[in-house]
Design an enzyme around this catalytic site. Structure first.
Site, PDB file in Angstrom:
ATOM      1  N   PHE A 207       0.865  -1.173   0.000  1.00  0.00           N
ATOM      2  CA  PHE A 207       0.000   0.000   0.000  1.00  0.00           C
ATOM      3  C   PHE A 207       0.904   1.227   0.000  1.00  0.00           C
ATOM      4  O   PHE A 207       1.858   1.312   0.783  1.00  0.00           O
ATOM      5  CB  PHE A 207      -0.920   0.002   1.215  1.00  0.00           C
ATOM      6  CG  PHE A 207      -1.982   1.060   1.145  1.00  0.00           C
ATOM      7  CD1 PHE A 207      -3.038   0.924   0.261  1.00  0.00           C
ATOM      8  CD2 PHE A 207      -1.907   2.199   1.925  1.00  0.00           C
ATOM      9  CE1 PHE A 207      -4.022   1.908   0.167  1.00  0.00           C
ATOM     10  CE2 PHE A 207      -2.872   3.190   1.833  1.00  0.00           C
ATOM     11  CZ  PHE A 207      -3.937   3.037   0.951  1.00  0.00           C
TER      12      PHE A 207
ATOM     13  N   ASP B 253       2.068  -4.956   8.603  1.00  0.00           N
ATOM     14  CA  ASP B 253       0.859  -4.144   8.465  1.00  0.00           C
ATOM     15  C   ASP B 253      -0.325  -5.107   8.353  1.00  0.00           C
ATOM     16  O   ASP B 253      -0.411  -5.896   7.409  1.00  0.00           O
ATOM     17  CB  ASP B 253       0.959  -3.266   7.217  1.00  0.00           C
ATOM     18  CG  ASP B 253      -0.231  -2.326   7.043  1.00  0.00           C
ATOM     19  OD1 ASP B 253      -1.307  -2.613   7.611  1.00  0.00           O
ATOM     20  OD2 ASP B 253      -0.093  -1.325   6.316  1.00  0.00           O
TER      21      ASP B 253
ATOM     22  N   TYR C 151     -10.924   0.478  10.878  1.00  0.00           N
ATOM     23  CA  TYR C 151     -12.122   0.869  10.121  1.00  0.00           C
ATOM     24  C   TYR C 151     -12.444  -0.057   8.963  1.00  0.00           C
ATOM     25  O   TYR C 151     -13.430   0.159   8.259  1.00  0.00           O
ATOM     26  CB  TYR C 151     -12.013   2.308   9.618  1.00  0.00           C
ATOM     27  CG  TYR C 151     -10.785   2.656   8.822  1.00  0.00           C
ATOM     28  CD1 TYR C 151     -10.655   2.277   7.495  1.00  0.00           C
ATOM     29  CD2 TYR C 151      -9.764   3.402   9.402  1.00  0.00           C
ATOM     30  CE1 TYR C 151      -9.531   2.614   6.769  1.00  0.00           C
ATOM     31  CE2 TYR C 151      -8.635   3.747   8.679  1.00  0.00           C
ATOM     32  CZ  TYR C 151      -8.522   3.344   7.360  1.00  0.00           C
ATOM     33  OH  TYR C 151      -7.403   3.687   6.639  1.00  0.00           O
ATOM     34  N   LYS C 152     -11.660  -1.105   8.753  1.00  0.00           N
ATOM     35  CA  LYS C 152     -11.967  -2.058   7.689  1.00  0.00           C
ATOM     36  C   LYS C 152     -12.763  -3.216   8.274  1.00  0.00           C
ATOM     37  O   LYS C 152     -13.936  -3.058   8.614  1.00  0.00           O
ATOM     38  CB  LYS C 152     -10.672  -2.516   7.015  1.00  0.00           C
ATOM     39  CG  LYS C 152      -9.874  -1.396   6.354  1.00  0.00           C
ATOM     40  CD  LYS C 152      -8.644  -1.922   5.660  1.00  0.00           C
ATOM     41  CE  LYS C 152      -7.716  -0.818   5.195  1.00  0.00           C
ATOM     42  NZ  LYS C 152      -8.270   0.044   4.145  1.00  0.00           N
TER      43      LYS C 152
ATOM     44  N   ARG D 237     -12.003  -4.849  -7.150  1.00  0.00           N
ATOM     45  CA  ARG D 237     -11.713  -5.494  -5.870  1.00  0.00           C
ATOM     46  C   ARG D 237     -13.016  -5.713  -5.104  1.00  0.00           C
ATOM     47  O   ARG D 237     -13.799  -4.783  -4.919  1.00  0.00           O
ATOM     48  CB  ARG D 237     -10.753  -4.635  -5.061  1.00  0.00           C
ATOM     49  CG  ARG D 237     -10.158  -5.329  -3.847  1.00  0.00           C
ATOM     50  CD  ARG D 237      -9.118  -4.462  -3.159  1.00  0.00           C
ATOM     51  NE  ARG D 237      -9.729  -3.314  -2.505  1.00  0.00           N
ATOM     52  CZ  ARG D 237      -9.125  -2.598  -1.550  1.00  0.00           C
ATOM     53  NH1 ARG D 237      -7.896  -2.893  -1.179  1.00  0.00           N
ATOM     54  NH2 ARG D 237      -9.730  -1.567  -1.001  1.00  0.00           N
TER      55      ARG D 237
END
Length: 421
Positions: A134, A206, A231-232, A380
């Site tokens: 990322f 991560d 938050y995912k 995705r």
């Protein structure tokens, strides 16, 4: 194609009826007519969140005012929430705090790892990470290397330079995403951490696309540091605070450069020099965003209540279903699967490359099928087992092929670029 995968709507409904996790769907609020396949970017809102927000606003802030730092337990939230995250990532009590953002926590973790290596072997000045990581993870690594300046650098691994070839006597830290944000491919954390340690480096992970979605055992895998967002898959709310973990073997020697007052051993003594708090608490920096912190607990409590083994089993079943349904109808469509078929290497999202991926995703949005798009050309689809079912996947793939078969993506309205996170 696996004959056990329920490819018909009727078989999907039967699978959903026997789903041991189906009760968790009612723990979330989702709009009618929407199939939400983007929980790997922003999780759905827990039903309990509105009540918690109201309590914090009206009672704790509105009535308790500043007294609520003590009476409502605000000051203890980073550690209390951290202990809950710990149960989901294979850590122990007192090893995790919820605070700041993933990017900031990665900066702190990398700085701590480099500080440890400075004492052990000052010649090690290279940070290794993935070219396909990322982007913020690469940027943060570049930023800290530039800040330190004295010979520090970043080395990117890819197909041409695999991890094994990149590890040398100059490598201090390897920073990897456990699950790749674009492809959904997953590292073997234990085996990879072992390889990193054998080369004399430290491992920073991560977990942004792992925590709450796939099994994680940071202690058992002998990782050194880990960061991740809430938050995912943990459904903490937009921009909710992230978490940071350090292995117990490092707890007594931790150092990080953002030495704010919340990380002080005696924050209310108002001393004129910094003395770090014991253990992971020194990774705190400044005053915490209490409203957002309080909402994190709603999502964490749901994840803790669900059986981790059942979550993983359902995640794999739904991603298998998605892939099988696409395979059955792909025909001549230029859809390229970039997610591993091997369960041991797959996270909880499925990604395809299509030359008109952005327009296709916009057309899906118009149907109430919310996935997301990543450059270059990646469709995705996030699979969150807590609130998705087999029939949701069937309808999503059916809509995808209606759009592809009839070229419904080929409309000016679907070629407008939007900002997505």
């Amino acid at each position: 194609m696996d004959p056990a995968v329920p490819l018909t709507p009727e078989a999907c409904m039967a699978a959903d009826a026997n789903d041991p996790l189906r009760r968790f769907r009612d723990e979330f609020i989702l709009p009618a007519g929407v199939i939400y396949l983007d929980g790997n970017s922003l999780g759905a809102r827990p039903a309990a969140a509105a009540g918690v927000a109201s309590r914090v606003l009206e009672q704790e802030w509105g009535t308790g005012l500043i007294r609520s730092w003590n009476t409502a337990g605000w000051f203890d939230l980073p550690g209390r929430l951290g202990d809950k995250v710990a149960t989901l990532i294979g850590a122990g009590p007192g090893e995790v705090v919820v605070t700041d953002t993933t990017s900031l926590n990665l900066f702190k973790a990398l700085a701590a790892a480099l500080h440890l290596q400075k004492s052990a072997d000052p010649a090690r000045k290279v940070i290794v990470t993935e070219r396909d990581n990322f982007p913020t993870d690469i940027y943060i690594a570049e930023g800290i290397a530039s800040f330190l300046s004295q010979g520090f650098s970043v080395r990117l691994i890819d197909a041409e330079l695999p991890l094994e070839a990149a590890l040398g006597p100059d490598v201090a830290v390897v920073a990897l995403s456990h699950v790749n944000y674009r492809t959904g491919s997953m590292w073997d954390m234990g085996a990879t951490s072992s390889s990193i340690h054998k080369a004399g480096a430290l491992a920073v992970w991560d977990l942004a696309h792992s925590a709450g979605a796939v099994p994680v055992d940071v202690v058992g895998s002998a990782a050194d540091f880990a960061v991740g967002c809430t938050y995912k898959y943990l459904n903490g709310g937009p921009g909710s605070p992230a978490f940071v973990w350090a292995h117990p073997r490092h707890q007594d020697s931790l150092w990080q450069p953002l030495s704010g007052w919340w990380g002080h051993a005696r924050p209310f003594a108002m001393e004129d020099s910094y003395a770090p708090a014991p253990g992971i608490a020194r990774f705190l920096c400044g005053t915490q965003p209490i409203l957002s912190m309080a909402l994190v607990e709603c999502g964490l409590d749901i994840s803790i209540a669900a059986a981790a083994a059942q979550l993983r089993e359902k995640s794999l079943a739904l991603t298998d279903l998605f892939i099988s349904l696409v395979d059955a109808r792909r025909g001549e469509h230029p859809l390229e699967l970039i997610t591993p078929l091997d369960h041991a290497r797959r996270g909880s999202h499925v990604s395809y490359v299509h030359p008109e991926g952005h327009a296709v995703m916009q057309a899906l949005f118009a149907r109430g099928i919310i996935g997301d798009y990543r450059e270059p050309g990646v469709l995705r689809f996030g699979i969150t087992p807590l609130y998705l079912g087999h029939l949701d996947v069937w309808h999503a793939v059916d809509a995808l092929f209606d759009i592809l078969d009839n070229r419904l993506w080929d409309s000016p309205e679907f070629h407008t670029r939007e900002k997505v996170t």
